[in-house]
Design a protein around this motif. Structure first.
Motif, PDB file in Angstrom:
ATOM      1  N   VAL A 167       0.873  -1.171   0.000  1.00  0.00           N
ATOM      2  CA  VAL A 167       0.000   0.000   0.000  1.00  0.00           C
ATOM      3  C   VAL A 167       0.911   1.221   0.000  1.00  0.00           C
ATOM      4  N   TYR A 168       0.815   2.011  -1.049  1.00  0.00           N
ATOM      5  CA  TYR A 168       1.711   3.151  -1.221  1.00  0.00           C
ATOM      6  C   TYR A 168       1.452   4.206  -0.146  1.00  0.00           C
ATOM      7  N   SER A 169       2.541   4.759   0.392  1.00  0.00           N
ATOM      8  CA  SER A 169       2.424   5.823   1.378  1.00  0.00           C
ATOM      9  C   SER A 169       2.731   7.166   0.723  1.00  0.00           C
ATOM     10  N   PRO A 170       1.775   8.099   0.681  1.00  0.00           N
ATOM     11  CA  PRO A 170       2.025   9.415   0.070  1.00  0.00           C
ATOM     12  C   PRO A 170       3.171  10.173   0.741  1.00  0.00           C
ATOM     13  N   LEU A 171       3.472   9.830   1.999  1.00  0.00           N
ATOM     14  CA  LEU A 171       4.579  10.509   2.682  1.00  0.00           C
ATOM     15  C   LEU A 171       5.909  10.250   1.995  1.00  0.00           C
ATOM     16  N   SER A 172       5.986   9.148   1.240  1.00  0.00           N
ATOM     17  CA  SER A 172       7.227   8.835   0.545  1.00  0.00           C
ATOM     18  C   SER A 172       7.582   9.918  -0.454  1.00  0.00           C
ATOM     19  N   ALA A 173       6.554  10.477  -1.105  1.00  0.00           N
ATOM     20  CA  ALA A 173       6.800  11.517  -2.100  1.00  0.00           C
ATOM     21  C   ALA A 173       6.959  12.893  -1.461  1.00  0.00           C
ATOM     22  N   GLU A 174       6.373  13.072  -0.285  1.00  0.00           N
ATOM     23  CA  GLU A 174       6.386  14.394   0.342  1.00  0.00           C
ATOM     24  C   GLU A 174       7.611  14.635   1.208  1.00  0.00           C
ATOM     25  N   LEU A 175       8.217  13.553   1.721  1.00  0.00           N
ATOM     26  CA  LEU A 175       9.293  13.726   2.691  1.00  0.00           C
ATOM     27  C   LEU A 175      10.428  12.753   2.397  1.00  0.00           C
ATOM     28  N   GLU A 176      11.638  13.249   2.344  1.00  0.00           N
ATOM     29  CA  GLU A 176      12.817  12.419   2.104  1.00  0.00           C
ATOM     30  C   GLU A 176      13.545  12.203   3.424  1.00  0.00           C
ATOM     31  N   TRP A 193      16.705  -1.023   2.256  1.00  0.00           N
ATOM     32  CA  TRP A 193      16.941  -1.313   0.846  1.00  0.00           C
ATOM     33  C   TRP A 193      15.678  -1.812   0.154  1.00  0.00           C
ATOM     34  N   PHE A 194      14.860  -2.603   0.845  1.00  0.00           N
ATOM     35  CA  PHE A 194      13.585  -3.028   0.278  1.00  0.00           C
ATOM     36  C   PHE A 194      12.748  -1.814  -0.106  1.00  0.00           C
ATOM     37  N   TRP A 195      12.716  -0.817   0.762  1.00  0.00           N
ATOM     38  CA  TRP A 195      11.928   0.387   0.472  1.00  0.00           C
ATOM     39  C   TRP A 195      12.483   1.113  -0.751  1.00  0.00           C
ATOM     40  N   GLU A 196      13.788   1.302  -0.786  1.00  0.00           N
ATOM     41  CA  GLU A 196      14.387   2.025  -1.905  1.00  0.00           C
ATOM     42  C   GLU A 196      14.168   1.312  -3.229  1.00  0.00           C
ATOM     43  N   ALA A 197      14.220  -0.011  -3.220  1.00  0.00           N
ATOM     44  CA  ALA A 197      14.145  -0.765  -4.473  1.00  0.00           C
ATOM     45  C   ALA A 197      12.716  -1.033  -4.920  1.00  0.00           C
ATOM     46  N   TYR A 198      11.787  -1.235  -3.982  1.00  0.00           N
ATOM     47  CA  TYR A 198      10.478  -1.746  -4.358  1.00  0.00           C
ATOM     48  C   TYR A 198       9.275  -0.953  -3.826  1.00  0.00           C
ATOM     49  N   PHE A 199       9.464  -0.020  -2.899  1.00  0.00           N
ATOM     50  CA  PHE A 199       8.333   0.633  -2.235  1.00  0.00           C
ATOM     51  C   PHE A 199       8.269   2.143  -2.451  1.00  0.00           C
ATOM     52  N   SER A 204       5.284   0.762   4.650  1.00  0.00           N
ATOM     53  CA  SER A 204       6.205   1.513   3.791  1.00  0.00           C
ATOM     54  C   SER A 204       6.954   2.575   4.591  1.00  0.00           C
ATOM     55  N   ASP A 205       6.251   3.276   5.494  1.00  0.00           N
ATOM     56  CA  ASP A 205       6.905   4.300   6.322  1.00  0.00           C
ATOM     57  C   ASP A 205       7.987   3.688   7.205  1.00  0.00           C
ATOM     58  N   VAL A 206       7.698   2.520   7.764  1.00  0.00           N
ATOM     59  CA  VAL A 206       8.641   1.853   8.657  1.00  0.00           C
ATOM     60  C   VAL A 206       9.899   1.429   7.891  1.00  0.00           C
ATOM     61  N   LEU A 207       9.704   0.865   6.714  1.00  0.00           N
ATOM     62  CA  LEU A 207      10.852   0.445   5.907  1.00  0.00           C
ATOM     63  C   LEU A 207      11.703   1.647   5.512  1.00  0.00           C
ATOM     64  N   GLN A 208      11.059   2.749   5.152  1.00  0.00           N
ATOM     65  CA  GLN A 208      11.807   3.943   4.768  1.00  0.00           C
ATOM     66  C   GLN A 208      12.679   4.442   5.913  1.00  0.00           C
TER      67      GLN A 208
END
Length: 730
Positions: A244-253, A406-412, A344-348
């Protein structure tokens, strides 16, 4: 047509010239007939040219222009009105598999071994009274997904070349859909054909009150890339479980944080947690104090502050998801849906997710090894979570933190990553001979040990010239050690001999008393008496091949050892040894047991004398799952079983037993000298097998019924003509 008249004129001149020299063979045409044939020839020629241009000019009856951004405006898309009587697809067929509901022949063969994906043109679907089938139209996330596919090597705008079809109908969020009308829109797609070879993306399935774990829209045989599958709705090998995609991934690095101990041991940050789960987490907090942080939504935020980016505990406000980087483990509990964006947030954040969601199919679990990046705990074990996590060694926790990030960077991290990973998984099913390997899916691209090659990627037969390094583990048996060194030194392919001195209370003998041999001999003193020292990746090991051998193995002949090395050269990814052992399932006791008696089968070889690739030293020392390595050292037993488990788990292959020898007999050793002669030895080794199988989560050992012997071993042939005449006895 000047060039044509010129050709005709030349031919007429030639005919006249010929006639002046002799009788004409062909009667001269009349002028009107000649004009007729010239005109007919011209028409045929023009027809052939036009046909060729039409044949090779790029075209398609249903072709569309490139799926470019400026052509995806919902307002510009043509309107399609759905009659009430429009057909509705059948509900998803749970029996579908790739060989029953997918037409692989559409994919065909191509040199790049890559499927072609067609995206339907964007259209606006409304019912008979003009109400749209979706309340949101085309979401930004689905737009990003389609853009990524259209920019990839998978994409084709030629529908006749397509292997897979992706509708431009956005079904990511079932909450925004009208179920019946969406199904009718799917059935109207030109190439629908009961959903054959169609792929739907959905991240938020189901709706109140039941929240089904798969999309409720009837979809015939279409594949579903779903974000909340359970074991009941997931069609293994057909559907693809996606995050399930987390919009925070695009908003926050979030900057990557180095693995290591964190401020908190366990952190829970989800806000919509069932009250029973929250009560159990609060009990954990009460029992373990400040090492557990339990966050909830904030009720006292200033106006204008985004609540999605804040979490609170007793009035203290924390930034989210930044706070996740302050914990070693982060809890991901099921909500109304199994799939949660919190994963996704946790992996990031590089926090190890503790997933508490029974029957949940983890994202991309078909190819990703989640044991390396997460901990899965049954819901009824939630009160024991702290104890379970404390049993994981810190070194393994740090590896899991690194793998999670790394899972997050490659796939999430983006809809692009999710979409292209999904297509690659389907591509690997269709072209299995060109599929990505386990290592390509699960190993970060950074090379940990640049000077060490995995034996899985060596040439078929490594060169003979480097030879092997013999590693002898010893403690106190000097006389036996010297005899072993003397015997091994007779093996032609021995390149170096390394003695691992495992006795911290006694110094090795002086240099002058050691046997004089023709190859380098090095003594390494260890800091602790551990069996795992025999598998440490010592810098002195420069050859690919390693012979692990005990200090009491004086019965192996040089021919046996040389033959073992020759077999290893042909199978460098295997353990190659002498006495074989077997694991058996005890039906009465309901567990595995260790078998050392003579049988027709082998699943292990003793590393008291065995060849293997030095790569496995690194895996044993730094990558051994769970607490196996510590368990071996504490019990002073089973390091050979652990190595057999490790190699079989990595390669999926059985060891190779060479020569007929069944046992290592040491007539001069006493019960005090020999570790394996202890009465509890066999019982402990059965315990080892059960312990290791539990840690690995499976039984990786493979059983075989064959061994390798020299070609002329049993032949009635002069011994002096055999390559290995002294092959030993049982």
């Amino acid at each position: 047509m000047k060039w044509l008249s010129r050709v005709v004129g030349l031919s007429m001149c030639a005919s006249a010239k010929y006639s002046s020299r002799g009788p004409a063979l062909i009667p001269r045409m009349k002028t009107k007939h000649r004009i007729y044939y010239i005109a007919l020839f011209s028409v045929v020629l023009l027809g052939l040219i036009a046909t060729g241009m039409f044949q090779f000019w790029p075209h398609s009856i249903e072709s569309t222009a490139d799926w470019s951004v400026d052509k995806r405006s919902v307002h510009d898309a043509p309107l399609v009105r759905l009659p009430v009587s429009s057909p509705i697809p059948e509900r998803g067929d749970l029996s579908c598999r790739m060989h029953t509901c997918f037409d692989v022949y559409r994919c065909g063969y191509n040199p790049k071994n890559r499927i072609k994906v067609y995206i339907y043109p964007l259209q606006r679907y409304v019912d008979e009274v003009g109400v749209a089938i979706s309340s949101t139209g085309l979401s930004r996330e689905y737009n990003d997904l389609l853009s990524a596919i259209s920019a990839s090597d998978f994409y084709t705008d030629d529908v006749t070349r397509a292997c897979l079809f992706v509708p431009s109908i956005d079904v990511l969020n079932q909450n925004s859909l009208r179920i019946r009308e969406t199904a009718q829109a799917l059935a109207l797609l030109p190439r629908w054909d009961k959903g054959m070879n169609h792929l739907l993306f959905n991240m938020l399935p189901g709706g109140p009150p039941d929240y089904n774990t798969a999309l409720d829209v009837p979809r015939d045989r279409a594949l579903l890339a779903g974000g909340g599958f359970s074991t009941w709705t997931y069609r293994q090998g057909y559907d693809v479980s996606i995050p399930v995609y987390s919009p925070l991934s695009a908003e926050l690095e979030l900057p990557e944080r180095q693995p290591g101990p964190r401020r908190y041991f366990i952190l829970s940050s989800q806000t919509a947690i069932h009250r029973e789960y929250r009560a159990e987490l609060e009990q954990l907090k009460a029992e373990n104090g400040e090492s557990v942080l339990l966050l909830d939504k904030c009720s006292n935020l200033s106006q204008g502050v985004a609540s999605a980016r804040k979490r609170c505990h007793k009035g203290q406000v924390y930034d989210y998801p930044q706070i996740l980087q302050e914990s070693s483990f982060c809890v991901v509990l099921r909500g109304a849906r199994l799939g949660q964006a919190a994963l996704s947030d946790v992996l990031q954040a590089g926090c190890v997710p503790v997933i508490v969601a029974d029957s949940y199919i983890l994202p991309f679990s078909e190819v990703l090894d989640w044991k390396r990046a997460s901990v899965v705990i049954p819901e009824d074990k939630l009160p024991e979570m702290y104890t379970i996590l404390k049993s994981i060694p810190q070194r393994q926790v740090e590896e899991m933190q690194r793998q999670a990030r790394w899972f997050w960077e490659a796939y999430f991290r983006s809809m692009k990553a999710i979409g292209l990973t999904t297509l690659q998984i389907i591509n690997d099913r269709i072209y299995p001979y060109a599929a990505r390997t386990y290592e390509q899916w699960n190993n970060p691209p950074v090379v940990k040990w640049s000077s060490v090659n995995s034996p899985l990627f060596l040439p078929l037969i490594p060169p003979r010239s480097p030879g092997f390094t013999a590693v002898v583990l010893t403690y106190d048996r000097v006389e036996s050690l010297f005899r072993v060194i003397t015997e091994i030194s007779k093996v032609p392919s021995l390149a170096k001999l390394l003695v691992v001195w495992n006795n911290q209370n006694k110094s090795p003998p002086e240099e002058s008393v050691w046997p004089k041999i023709a190859v380098p001999l090095k003594v390494v003193r260890t800091k602790e008496n551990k069996l795992s020292n025999r598998f440490f990746p010592y810098d002195e090991i420069e050859t690919e091949a390693v012979l692990a051998i005990d200090d009491d193995i004086i019965m192996l002949t040089s021919d046996e050892l040389q033959f073992g090395y020759e077999v290893w050269r042909e199978f460098p990814d295997r353990l190659v040894g002498y006495p074989g052992r077997l694991h058996l399932w005890d039906h009465e006791m309901g567990k595995w047991k260790y078998e050392s008696e003579w049988t027709n089968e082998v699943s292990m070889v003793l590393t008291g004398a065995a060849f293997y690739h030095k790569y496995f030293n690194y895996l044993y020392t730094y990558k051994m799952p769970g607490d196996i390595k510590n368990w071996v050292d504490n019990h002073m037993n089973c390091e050979d079983i652990a190595m057999n488990f490790l190699v079989a788990n990595i390669t999926g292959k059985a060891p190779i037993k060479v020569t007929p020898r069944k046992k290592f007999k040491c007539p001069e050793c006493t019960a005090i000298d020999g570790l394996s002669l202890d009465q509890t030895h066999m019982v402990e080794r059965s315990e080892c097998i059960n312990k290791f199988a539990s840690v690995f989560g499976t039984m990786p050992l493979k059983v075989v019924e064959h061994r390798a012997d020299p070609v002329l071993y049993k032949d009635d042939f002069p011994e002096k003509l055999k390559s290995f005449p002294n092959i030993g006895s049982l």
